[in-house]
Design an enzyme around this catalytic site. Structure first.
Site: not given
Ligand code: MCU
Length: 401
Positions: A216, A220, A262, A270, A314, A350
């Protein structure tokens, strides 16, 4: 301006020269002494299609493998300039590797920070063993014959919300207004862990067989770490979505088509993952960016890269599939198609790694970390079956000679 090693030479640059180009870290400059680098005046493109990795900033066509390192350096500088902020040079680094922990002290400019990462060694191993650096802990199975190094990236740069900007150990060392976004600060931290592993005379961990992963937001980050340090042999970003495996332009077009995806404009409001340099581009001129994230894969090339995704809206399954199928063309051009894999599967929560992606993960770890002669060819899995790179590009892929 050619890159020069010493500060004396840098100071010798004529005072009337154009603004200095984006800083790249010393290791990159040393590897690319003959490169002109991104012209200081380079500004923006204007294209809803993904920018051409094979035409340099000065318009030169890239036709040979020998030209790639300089084009790669330009792409890296563009990522620093538009999205990530600068990754500082290696400071003075000391540290130790034990069978349970790696401690790092980094000092520069009269300041110093220390941090540690926990280590889980394969049982009974004395080393050198391969290792995977996991941001905040792994969300996929790391085999028992590979060490796990758990990196507390939040300690290096916080990521609660936009108010996290400039907070964390990286900023204690470089100042709270340093241009690096959190992901660049984390990548810098990973590079310092690798510095300590390289210098460790007991050689518990094999510095040439290091992987990096995270899921997530940390996916990145893991992707960026693999892009920013060429010592990393295998990059395993998991469900990184926008800001990782997705391309900003494709995500914008999906958003315009009504998807709950996103976008760049959302992401900069964010969190502090990117440099504040990215704000204006993200909010109002994504099509002006000289890069998009197919080129993030291009920075990792020709090293091992398995991009693991999910079909959650997302994250942008069309965007990650289209973007990474385009990134795959860079590997193909470099004659390294088998070092790249993309695997997107539906039907799981996720960051819950599904058994349907295990075979490709095992193959990439076996090949790039355990040195086994297994095939990683043709890993291209997505439930977005009709998505093709050709919809998003106007350039053709050369076979670099
Ligand atoms: C997929 O990573 C992120 C996403 O970019 C955000 O918008 C969301 O708030 O959180 C995701 C994440 O890190 O989930 C654990």
């Amino acid at each position: 301006m050619k890159y020069a090693f010493s500060s004396t030479l840098l100071l010798a640059t004529p005072l009337l020269a154009a603004p200095s180009p984006v800083v790249v870290d010393l290791a990159e400059r040393q590897a690319n002494t003959t490169c002109a680098g991104l012209p200081a005046t380079y500004s923006a493109v204007s294209s809803a299609k993904l920018p051409d990795p094979f035409t340099s900033a000065s318009g030169e066509k890239i036709t040979t493998k020998a030209q790639w390192p300089c084009r790669r350096l330009e792409i890296l500088q563009m990522f620093y300039k538009y999205e990530l902020g600068d990754k500082p040079d290696k400071p003075t680094v000391t540290g130790t590797v034990s069978s349970t922990s790696i401690s790092v002290t980094a000092s520069t400019g009269g300041k110093s920070i220390s941090f540690s990462a926990s280590v889980r060694m394969p049982s009974g191993a004395t080393g050198p063993v391969p290792a995977i650096i996991a941001y905040g802990g792994a969300s996929l199975g790391i085999p028992s014959n590979v060490a796990t190094i758990t990196f507390n990236n939040d300690d290096m740069a916080q990521q609660t919300n936009t108010g996290s900007r400039g907070k964390g150990k990286f900023y204690d060392l470089y100042g709270s207004s340093h241009s690096a976004g959190a992901m660049t600060a984390w990548a810098w931290g990973v590079s310092r862990i690798i510095d300590v592993i390289e210098a460790d005379t007991s050689k518990k961990i094999d510095a040439k067989r290091i992987g990096v992963t995270g899921c997530s937001r940390n996916g990145k980050g893991a992707f960026v770490a693999g892009a920013l340090d060429e010592r990393i042999a295998l990059t395993l970003p998991q469900e990184s979505g926008s800001g990782g495996a997705a391309c900003w332009r494709i995500s914008d077009s999906e958003h315009s088509a009504g998807k709950n995806i996103q976008t760049a404009s959302e992401i900069v409001g964010e969190n502090a993952w990117f440099s504040s340099r990215f704000d204006t581009w993200a909010k109002s001129n994504v099509n002006g960016l000289g890069v998009d994230h197919h080129m993030l894969a291009g920075l990792v090339a020709p090293r091992g890269l398995l991009v693991i995704e999910n079909n959650i809206d997302w994250l942008g399954p069309v965007s990650t599939t289209g973007c990474m199928r385009t990134g795959a063309l860079i590997y193909q051009a470099l004659g390294a198609a088998d070092s790249f894999g993309f695997s997107e599967t539906p039907g799981h929560n996720h960051c819950q790694f599904p058994s349907s992606q295990q075979a490709e993960l095992t193959a990439f770890i076996n090949k790039f970390l355990l040195g086994r002669s297994v095939s990683t060819a043709g890993v291209d899995k997505s439930d977005q079956t009709s998505v093709k790179a050709s919809s998003y590009i106007t350039w053709t892929t050369p076979t670099l000679t």
